[in-house]
Design an enzyme around this catalytic site. Structure first.
Site, PDB file in Angstrom:
ATOM      1  CG  HIS A  82      -3.979  -1.060   5.362  1.00 61.76           C
ATOM      2  ND1 HIS A  82      -2.764  -0.958   6.004  1.00 61.76           N
ATOM      3  CD2 HIS A  82      -4.909  -0.877   6.315  1.00 61.76           C
ATOM      4  CE1 HIS A  82      -2.950  -0.730   7.285  1.00 61.76           C
ATOM      5  NE2 HIS A  82      -4.256  -0.680   7.495  1.00 61.76           N
ATOM      6  CG  ASP A 133      -0.302  -0.043   2.527  1.00 68.19           C
ATOM      7  OD1 ASP A 133       0.762  -0.673   2.617  1.00 68.19           O
ATOM      8  OD2 ASP A 133      -0.837   0.542   3.486  1.00 68.19           O
ATOM      9  CD  GLN A 134       5.125   1.168   3.515  1.00 69.16           C
ATOM     10  OE1 GLN A 134       6.268   1.400   3.131  1.00 69.16           O
ATOM     11  NE2 GLN A 134       4.885   0.421   4.579  1.00 69.16           N
TER      12      GLN A 134
END
Length: 333
Positions: A305, A284-285
């Site tokens: 997420h 997700d980053q």
């Protein structure tokens, strides 16, 4: 004014919104901040993320205070400024850096940020994962910089310091779809000096080694460091032909090394059983980087997420689509 409802997400929604607002110059209002968490609202680390983003674009803000569940962020012009912050607690310095790191893809000068707080705390990427996995993945695509821990900070007191420095670079499109064959596994442990007599680092390495079954070279290393609060952190880093994945665990006093080792290796085995190119912790980053530079990233599954983060980037006109395939999900822009 872009309206974002944070009721279904956590701090990642806020960090992504801050990054994209800073870069695009688009105003946003977020309500129900961290609404899916029991302790909803802005905490110390989120306040510092807002303040850092504000400095990078001379933004005007509203309702930026502890426990606030709504903020307004109105960015000005993007500018380069050396940043310093002290979270004041064991709040994660690495989560704060997640807000400013993607912004450096848009800077044409050297940049630095130094943050004090927790460098290795639960529910956030450890310093080992940030340095050995995330920055390495970004370096494969043009990132130029360094991340160093000047002092380690464990829960509950924190007191650690991390420094991020970048030089002017041109980020390439992300190409993280085919990880290739597993080439090497590296086990790393860091523990407080006060735990050296108990040989906590050595015990953790032994526990990881006993759970791990691979037919590739395995490297091991450990160190004892100065810290205000006692703790230890471990990382299982899996290096593939075209990617790298990491599985970490922050050990708090009273936990058994065997339990953490079992969880870490189980996560690794689940990853190996998929076709994913990056681990779920970094998946997700990377969405905000996809939004900024484009590309493709293969992840194991479409988590909550990931879905909430995808909804945020779309609000800023940078839609990242996805395709479900057997054993993986392809994120694409």
């Amino acid at each position: 004014m872009i309206e974002i409802d944070g009721a279904k997400g956590g701090g990642q929604m806020l960090r992504t919104a801050l990054t994209l607002s800073t870069v695009t110059g688009k105003n946003f209002r977020m309500t129900n901040i961290r609404g899916s968490r029991k302790d909803a609202g802005l905490k110390d680390q989120h306040l510092q993320a807002v303040k850092m983003a504000k400095k990078l674009c001379d933004a005007k803000t509203e309702d930026v205070e502890f426990n606030s569940e709504e903020i307004v962020f109105k960015p000005g012009n993007l500018r380069n400024e050396a940043l310093n912050a002290d979270i004041g607690t064991a709040g994660s310095v690495n989560l704060v850096l997640e807000t400013v790191l993607p912004v450096t893809t848009q800077l044409d000068e050297d940049f630095s940020a130094e943050i004090s707080g927790g460098t290795d705390v639960r529910w956030s990427p450890s310093s080992l994962h940030f340095r050995q996995v995330k920055t390495e993945l970004l370096e494969q695509h043009g990132f130029k910089g360094s991340y160093e821990v000047e002092k380690t900070g464990f829960y509950p007191k924190g007191g650690g310091t991390a420094r991020l420095e970048t030089v002017s670079y041109s980020m390439e499109r992300l190409d993280l779809v085919d990880r290739g064959e597993l080439e090497e596994v590296e086990l790393t442990v860091k523990a407080s000096n006060s735990l050296e007599d108990e040989e906590v680092a050595e015990e953790t390495l032994e526990a990881l080694r006993s759970e791990l079954e691979v037919d590739v070279p395995v490297k091991e290393s450990f160190e004892y460091v100065d810290s205000v609060s006692e703790g230890s952190v471990s990382l299982l880093k899996a290096s593939y032909e075209n990617s790298v994945a990491g599985f970490d665990a922050v050990d708090e006093r009273g936990q058994r090394a065997e339990q953490n080792a079992f969880r870490t290796v189980t996560q690794f085995e689940q990853f190996r059983g998929s076709e994913a190119c990056v681990d779920s912790f970094v998946a997700d980053q990377l969405i905000v980087f996809l939004a900024l530079v484009g590309g493709e990233v293969s992840i194991r599954e479409l988590t909550d997420h990931v879905e909430t983060n995808l909804s945020v980037v779309e609000k800023f006109g940078k839609k990242v689509g996805y395709e479900r395939k057997e054993g993986e999900v392809i994120l694409r822009r």
